[in-house]
Design a protein around this motif. Structure first.
Motif, PDB file in Angstrom:
ATOM      1  N   LYS A  67       0.829  -1.200   0.000  1.00 28.97           N
ATOM      2  CA  LYS A  67       0.000   0.000   0.000  1.00 28.97           C
ATOM      3  C   LYS A  67       0.865   1.252   0.000  1.00 28.97           C
ATOM      4  CE  LYS A  67      -3.909   2.188   0.145  1.00 28.97           C
ATOM      5  NZ  LYS A  67      -4.879   2.127  -0.972  1.00 28.97           N
ATOM      6  N   SER A  70       2.378   1.730  -3.467  1.00 21.79           N
ATOM      7  CA  SER A  70       1.406   2.178  -4.468  1.00 21.79           C
ATOM      8  C   SER A  70       1.052   3.642  -4.264  1.00 21.79           C
ATOM      9  CB  SER A  70       0.151   1.308  -4.428  1.00 21.79           C
ATOM     10  OG  SER A  70      -0.579   1.501  -3.228  1.00 21.79           O
ATOM     11  N   ALA A  75       0.995   4.125  -8.416  1.00 19.43           N
ATOM     12  CA  ALA A  75       1.138   2.973  -9.293  1.00 19.43           C
ATOM     13  C   ALA A  75       0.261   1.835  -8.796  1.00 19.43           C
ATOM     14  CB  ALA A  75       2.604   2.533  -9.324  1.00 19.43           C
ATOM     15  N   VAL A  76       0.266   0.736  -9.543  1.00 22.30           N
ATOM     16  CA  VAL A  76      -0.510  -0.441  -9.150  1.00 22.30           C
ATOM     17  C   VAL A  76       0.441  -1.611  -8.926  1.00 22.30           C
ATOM     18  CG1 VAL A  76      -2.525   0.328 -10.447  1.00 22.30           C
ATOM     19  CG2 VAL A  76      -0.915  -1.250 -11.531  1.00 22.30           C
ATOM     20  N   VAL A  77       0.098  -2.464  -7.989  1.00 24.58           N
ATOM     21  CA  VAL A  77       0.872  -3.677  -7.734  1.00 24.58           C
ATOM     22  C   VAL A  77       0.737  -4.592  -8.949  1.00 24.58           C
ATOM     23  CG1 VAL A  77       1.053  -5.712  -6.244  1.00 24.58           C
ATOM     24  CG2 VAL A  77       0.537  -3.471  -5.256  1.00 24.58           C
ATOM     25  N   LEU A  98       5.700  -2.990  -8.767  1.00 26.16           N
ATOM     26  CA  LEU A  98       4.687  -2.041  -9.233  1.00 26.16           C
ATOM     27  C   LEU A  98       4.791  -1.823 -10.735  1.00 26.16           C
ATOM     28  CD1 LEU A  98       5.267   0.817  -6.606  1.00 26.16           C
ATOM     29  CD2 LEU A  98       3.595  -1.039  -6.433  1.00 26.16           C
ATOM     30  N   THR A 125      -8.930  -4.035  -7.132  1.00 29.33           N
ATOM     31  CA  THR A 125      -8.378  -3.821  -5.797  1.00 29.33           C
ATOM     32  C   THR A 125      -8.513  -5.107  -4.993  1.00 29.33           C
ATOM     33  OG1 THR A 125     -10.494  -2.997  -4.932  1.00 29.33           O
ATOM     34  CG2 THR A 125      -8.913  -1.357  -5.743  1.00 29.33           C
ATOM     35  N   ILE A 129      -5.940  -2.408  -2.000  1.00 30.26           N
ATOM     36  CA  ILE A 129      -4.669  -2.160  -2.689  1.00 30.26           C
ATOM     37  C   ILE A 129      -4.894  -2.251  -4.190  1.00 30.26           C
ATOM     38  CG2 ILE A 129      -2.293  -2.968  -3.009  1.00 30.26           C
ATOM     39  CD1 ILE A 129      -2.534  -4.249  -0.197  1.00 30.26           C
ATOM     40  N   VAL A 131      -4.269  -3.201  -7.867  1.00 32.08           N
ATOM     41  CA  VAL A 131      -3.461  -4.311  -8.380  1.00 32.08           C
ATOM     42  C   VAL A 131      -3.980  -4.706  -9.756  1.00 32.08           C
ATOM     43  CG1 VAL A 131      -4.964  -5.971  -7.188  1.00 32.08           C
ATOM     44  CG2 VAL A 131      -2.668  -6.670  -7.865  1.00 32.08           C
TER      45      VAL A 131
END
Length: 321
Positions: A67, A70, A75-77, A98, A125, A129, A131
């Motif tokens: 978390k 990100s 950004a996204v996992v 990421l 999510t 989080i 993703v």
């Protein structure tokens, strides 16, 4: 849940985010730079990343790291971290990976960043989080893993209904079409998955197995209303599982064609998935090929009886004072 000092909305937001907050979030809550510095000096906040802080008392965890990263990178996992977050076979909760435009400019945090603009069509999510969804995660993994190892991961995800064949095919075709216009990444992994499907049969062929079709015919013959390949989500909208058939009154039917998993880790993942589904108020019934071959009428009667029982229980609960 970790102990929290009751400090206005800051504590509540931190608690919802594994104890981390970004500088922009703090500013949005009315804390200017001097207010943030005072909290850092007092020990209430600790700087985790250049623009991310951890609330005092929040226990460290891998999800906290995800978390925080990100929030820092906007950004996204993705990739291996996304695979672990989705519970794909063979991926431990260890890496922080990421996809975003910001590159690490500091020391001390082990974060891998794949440069690129996160494609919102493939973002979901998990536990709050951001993703990449399972389909896009598999496409990213296909570009870096050996073919045989990747096929194991992909087939495990399909068998546990973490992704449907239809959604995976759509993601593959969408990314390959986008690559023609040079709008997005993912061509290599998408091509690998396309070739895997082509080697097994037409990529555009039906996604349901013959056995699942038999189960569908059986359920429909009993006058049951069904939703096939149904996604179950929690109250926040996070994905929990995809089930074969959702019936009335929160009854779920799974077409269990054979024993897929022999390892204890794999069985544990399946049991956790089952528990998550039941916590959402679902009654789960498993139907096997032996059931279809040897006792279809009895199985159908059991399913019909379960639906009737679930309806009665819901009616009873609704009339309680």
């Amino acid at each position: 849940m970790w102990a929290m000092v009751p400090l206005e909305p800051v504590a509540a937001l931190a608690q919802a985010q594994f104890g981390v907050l970004s500088a922009s979030q703090l500013a949005g809550l009315g804390l200017d730079d001097s207010a943030v510095r005072r909290r850092v000096t007092s020990g209430l906040l600790k700087r985790s990343l250049p623009t991310v802080f951890v609330f005092a008392g929040a226990p460290p965890s891998w999800r906290q790291d995800l978390k925080a990263a990100s929030l820092w990178g906007e950004a996204v996992v993705s990739h291996e971290a996304a695979a672990a977050l989705h519970g794909l076979a063979g991926f431990p909760e260890r890496p922080v990976v990421l996809t975003g435009l910001r590159q690490p400019q500091f020391k001390g945090a082990a974060i891998t960043v794949h440069r690129g603009v996160p494609d919102r069509r493939f973002v979901t999510t998990v536990d709050g989080i951001p993703v990449t969804n399972v389909a896009r995660t598999l496409i990213d993994l296909a570009a870096t893993m050996g073919r045989s190892d990747f096929e194991e991961v992909m087939d495990d995800a399909r068998r546990r209904h973490l992704v449907s064949d239809g959604h995976l095919r759509w993601a593959v075709q969408t990314l390959l079409a986008d690559e023609l216009g040079k709008r997005t990444s993912g061509k290599r992994g998408a091509q690998v998955i396309k070739e895997i499907f082509a080697g097994r049969g037409p990529l555009d062929g039906p996604s349901a197995s013959a056995f699942q079709k038999d189960v569908r015919v059986l359920l429909l013959s009993g006058g049951l209303r069904i939703i096939e390949e149904h996604e179950i989500r929690d109250r926040k909208g996070d994905f929990i599982a995809r089930v074969d058939f959702e019936l009335e009154a929160n009854v779920v039917v799974e077409a269990q064609s054979r024993k897929y998993h022999s390892s204890w880790d794999a069985q544990t993942r399946d049991m956790r998935r089952h528990n998550k589904v039941t916590r959402r108020g679902k009654l789960v019934i498993y139907i096997t090929p032996t059931d279809i071959a040897e006792r279809p009428r009895e199985v159908l009667a059991e399913v019909v009886e379960t639906v009737a029982m679930a309806k009665a229980l819901r009616g009873t609960a609704a009339t309680r004072p």
